[in-house]
Design an enzyme around this catalytic site. Structure first.
Site, PDB file in Angstrom:
ATOM      1  N   TYR A 122      13.650  -2.376  16.927  1.00 31.79           N
ATOM      2  CA  TYR A 122      13.506  -2.394  15.464  1.00 31.79           C
ATOM      3  C   TYR A 122      14.714  -3.079  14.816  1.00 31.79           C
ATOM      4  O   TYR A 122      14.580  -3.992  14.001  1.00 31.79           O
ATOM      5  CB  TYR A 122      13.329  -0.975  14.919  1.00 31.79           C
ATOM      6  CG  TYR A 122      13.309  -0.953  13.407  1.00 31.79           C
ATOM      7  CD1 TYR A 122      12.239  -1.498  12.705  1.00 31.79           C
ATOM      8  CD2 TYR A 122      14.384  -0.433  12.674  1.00 31.79           C
ATOM      9  CE1 TYR A 122      12.231  -1.516  11.313  1.00 31.79           C
ATOM     10  CE2 TYR A 122      14.375  -0.446  11.289  1.00 31.79           C
ATOM     11  CZ  TYR A 122      13.299  -0.992  10.609  1.00 31.79           C
ATOM     12  OH  TYR A 122      13.303  -1.023   9.233  1.00 31.79           O
TER      13      TYR A 122
ATOM     14  N   THR B 244       0.807  -1.222   0.000  1.00 36.21           N
ATOM     15  CA  THR B 244       0.000   0.000   0.000  1.00 36.21           C
ATOM     16  C   THR B 244       0.842   1.275   0.000  1.00 36.21           C
ATOM     17  O   THR B 244       0.298   2.377  -0.080  1.00 36.21           O
ATOM     18  CB  THR B 244      -0.920   0.036   1.241  1.00 36.21           C
ATOM     19  OG1 THR B 244      -0.097  -0.109   2.404  1.00 36.21           O
ATOM     20  CG2 THR B 244      -1.952  -1.062   1.205  1.00 36.21           C
TER      21      THR B 244
HETATM   22  P1  NDP Z   1       6.007   2.361   4.483  1.00 31.79           P
HETATM   23  O1  NDP Z   1       5.492   2.800   5.819  1.00 31.79           O
HETATM   24  O2  NDP Z   1       5.876   3.308   3.354  1.00 31.79           O
HETATM   25  O3  NDP Z   1       5.349   0.962   4.072  1.00 31.79           O
HETATM   26  C1  NDP Z   1       5.158  -0.055   5.023  1.00 31.79           C
HETATM   27  C2  NDP Z   1       4.188  -1.056   4.463  1.00 31.79           C
HETATM   28  O4  NDP Z   1       4.028  -2.102   5.431  1.00 31.79           O
HETATM   29  C3  NDP Z   1       2.819  -0.466   4.211  1.00 31.79           C
HETATM   30  O5  NDP Z   1       2.354  -0.910   2.958  1.00 31.79           O
HETATM   31  C4  NDP Z   1       1.974  -1.032   5.326  1.00 31.79           C
HETATM   32  O6  NDP Z   1       0.648  -1.255   4.857  1.00 31.79           O
HETATM   33  C5  NDP Z   1       2.662  -2.367   5.586  1.00 31.79           C
HETATM   34  N1  NDP Z   1       2.365  -2.898   6.905  1.00 31.79           N
HETATM   35  C6  NDP Z   1       2.731  -2.406   8.113  1.00 31.79           C
HETATM   36  N2  NDP Z   1       2.215  -3.155   9.087  1.00 31.79           N
HETATM   37  C7  NDP Z   1       1.511  -4.157   8.494  1.00 31.79           C
HETATM   38  C8  NDP Z   1       0.745  -5.231   8.967  1.00 31.79           C
HETATM   39  N3  NDP Z   1       0.591  -5.466  10.282  1.00 31.79           N
HETATM   40  N4  NDP Z   1       0.157  -6.056   8.087  1.00 31.79           N
HETATM   41  C9  NDP Z   1       0.298  -5.831   6.768  1.00 31.79           C
HETATM   42  N5  NDP Z   1       1.012  -4.837   6.237  1.00 31.79           N
HETATM   43  C10 NDP Z   1       1.594  -3.985   7.109  1.00 31.79           C
HETATM   44  O7  NDP Z   1       7.550   2.009   4.728  1.00 31.79           O
HETATM   45  P2  NDP Z   1       8.649   1.331   3.774  1.00 31.79           P
HETATM   46  O8  NDP Z   1       8.165   1.119   2.414  1.00 31.79           O
HETATM   47  O9  NDP Z   1       9.875   2.110   3.985  1.00 31.79           O
HETATM   48  O10 NDP Z   1       8.834  -0.055   4.540  1.00 31.79           O
HETATM   49  C11 NDP Z   1       8.808  -1.306   3.912  1.00 31.79           C
HETATM   50  C12 NDP Z   1       9.821  -2.205   4.594  1.00 31.79           C
HETATM   51  O11 NDP Z   1      11.116  -1.651   4.413  1.00 31.79           O
HETATM   52  C13 NDP Z   1       9.623  -2.342   6.098  1.00 31.79           C
HETATM   53  O12 NDP Z   1       9.847  -3.687   6.443  1.00 31.79           O
HETATM   54  C14 NDP Z   1      10.717  -1.460   6.683  1.00 31.79           C
HETATM   55  O13 NDP Z   1      11.110  -1.880   7.943  1.00 31.79           O
HETATM   56  C15 NDP Z   1      11.795  -1.638   5.653  1.00 31.79           C
HETATM   57  N6  NDP Z   1      12.838  -0.630   5.583  1.00 31.79           N
HETATM   58  C16 NDP Z   1      12.533   0.689   5.383  1.00 31.79           C
HETATM   59  C17 NDP Z   1      13.559   1.608   5.279  1.00 31.79           C
HETATM   60  C18 NDP Z   1      13.314   3.068   5.119  1.00 31.79           C
HETATM   61  O14 NDP Z   1      14.202   3.876   5.468  1.00 31.79           O
HETATM   62  N7  NDP Z   1      12.175   3.493   4.588  1.00 31.79           N
HETATM   63  C19 NDP Z   1      14.974   1.195   5.309  1.00 31.79           C
HETATM   64  C20 NDP Z   1      15.150  -0.216   5.536  1.00 31.79           C
HETATM   65  C21 NDP Z   1      14.125  -1.075   5.633  1.00 31.79           C
HETATM   66  P3  NDP Z   1      -0.698  -0.969   5.688  1.00 31.79           P
HETATM   67  O15 NDP Z   1      -0.413   0.172   6.613  1.00 31.79           O
HETATM   68  O16 NDP Z   1      -1.702  -0.650   4.633  1.00 31.79           O
HETATM   69  O17 NDP Z   1      -0.961  -2.251   6.372  1.00 31.79           O
HETATM   70  C1  8X3 Z   2      15.197   1.760   8.192  1.00 34.39           C
HETATM   71  C2  8X3 Z   2      16.582   2.312   8.156  1.00 34.39           C
HETATM   72  O1  8X3 Z   2      18.383   3.414   9.552  1.00 34.39           O
HETATM   73  O2  8X3 Z   2      16.106   4.264   9.759  1.00 34.39           O
HETATM   74  O3  8X3 Z   2      15.225   0.392   8.382  1.00 34.39           O
HETATM   75  O4  8X3 Z   2      16.706   2.140  10.726  1.00 34.39           O
HETATM   76  S1  8X3 Z   2      16.955   3.045   9.620  1.00 34.39           S
END
Ligand code: NDP
Ligand code: 8X3
Length: 252
Positions: free
Chosen positions: A151, A11
């Protein structure tokens, strides 16, 4: 051969970008997340390219995950790629001040949710002797930082689970990749700061962070290599991000 990719957390952020990237390549998409209206909008947006099967799903609910996978329509039941992307960080407080509900939600989503989805999808991949599990870890699983406590630990779990999966899947034709991004501009920080968009914007301002498209391109690349090639892990940061020196406290 079918070309079906199941993306959790489609999403927003990396998940939505990955859906767009694979739709351009003609893949069938199974897009899941909790926000139905976002899934509907994504399916509508991508309908010119591909069929999108949406599943409103909270990955914290083991039974719902198992049912959703078991009830997939035949056209998308044979999943080639699973992207375990759904996840979140909540809070940046030190451990001694952290909110236990936040810790539980991160564990239930980033660890247990990932396990539930993987466990539901893997038997089909093993039976077909093909498949690819792409986990979205984080540099936070490799490197500590203040407030990263739970985290980062959930992402360290994802790293080691990815490696252990590879050993379970030896000889089964199923690949596993852990992608470990650094700072990337998505809704991640607004979620971490509980809706404080200004604080999230300040973090990204001037930082030239990674984009969701940077990550979706890496997902695409790692999965489109020949079947005998397994990229175990990809750690990726924006060029603007690097490590700090180790800290010495002189007042303790
Ligand atoms: P966003 O917040 O933009 O996206 C997170 C997604 O996870 C949303 O689509 C949300 O959908 C979904 N989500 C969260 N909780 C649930 C749940 N309980 N069930 C189903 N879906 C869920 O963040 P990112 O795109 O950045 O994050 C995606 C992944 O990347 C995560 O695992 C994050 O930890 C990881 N990550 C992000 C980084 C960053 O700096 N952005 C760096 C490294 C890793 P909805 O709310 O509709 O359920
Ligand atoms: C997301 C990257 O550095 O904000 O996983 O934890 S950081």
């Amino acid at each position: 051969m079918s070309k079906t990719i199941f993306i959790t957390g489609a999403t927003s952020g990396f998940g939505a970008a990955t859906a767009r990237r694979f739709a351009q390549g003609g893949w069938q998409i199974i897009a899941s997340g909790r926000r139905k209206e976002r899934l509907d909008a994504l399916a509508e947006e991508l309908s010119a390219h591909t069929a999108v099967h949406t599943m409103t799903l909270d990955v914290q609910d083991a039974e719902a995950v198992a049912d959703a996978v078991a009830q997939l329509p035949a056209a998308v039941a044979e999943i080639d790629i699973l992207v375990n992307n759904a996840g979140l960080a909540l809070g940046l407080e030190a451990s001694q001040e952290a909110n236990l509900d936040d810790w539980n939600q991160m564990i239930d989503t980033n660890i247990k949710g990932l396990l539930y989805v993987t466990r539901a999808v893997l038997p089909g991949m093993v039976q077909r002797r093909r498949g690819h599990v792409v986990n979205i870890g984080s540099i936070a699983g490799n490197w500590p930082y203040p407030g990263g406590n739970c985290y980062g630990a959930t992402k360290a779990f994802v790293q080691q689970f990815s490696r252990n999966l590879r050993t379970d899947l030896a000889g089964k034709g199923v690949r596993v990749t852990n992608i470990e991004p650094g700072l990337a501009e998505t809704e991640f920080s607004a979620v971490r700061f509980k809706g404080d968009q200004d604080k999230a914007d300040q973090l990204y301002e001037g930082a030239h962070p990674l984009t969701p498209e940077d990550i979706s391109e890496i997902v695409f690349w790692t999965t489109q290599l020949p079947a005998h090639v397994n990229i175990n892990a990809v750690e990726v940061m924006p060029t603007s991000q690097s490590w700090s020196a180790l800290t010495v406290s002189r007042d303790s």
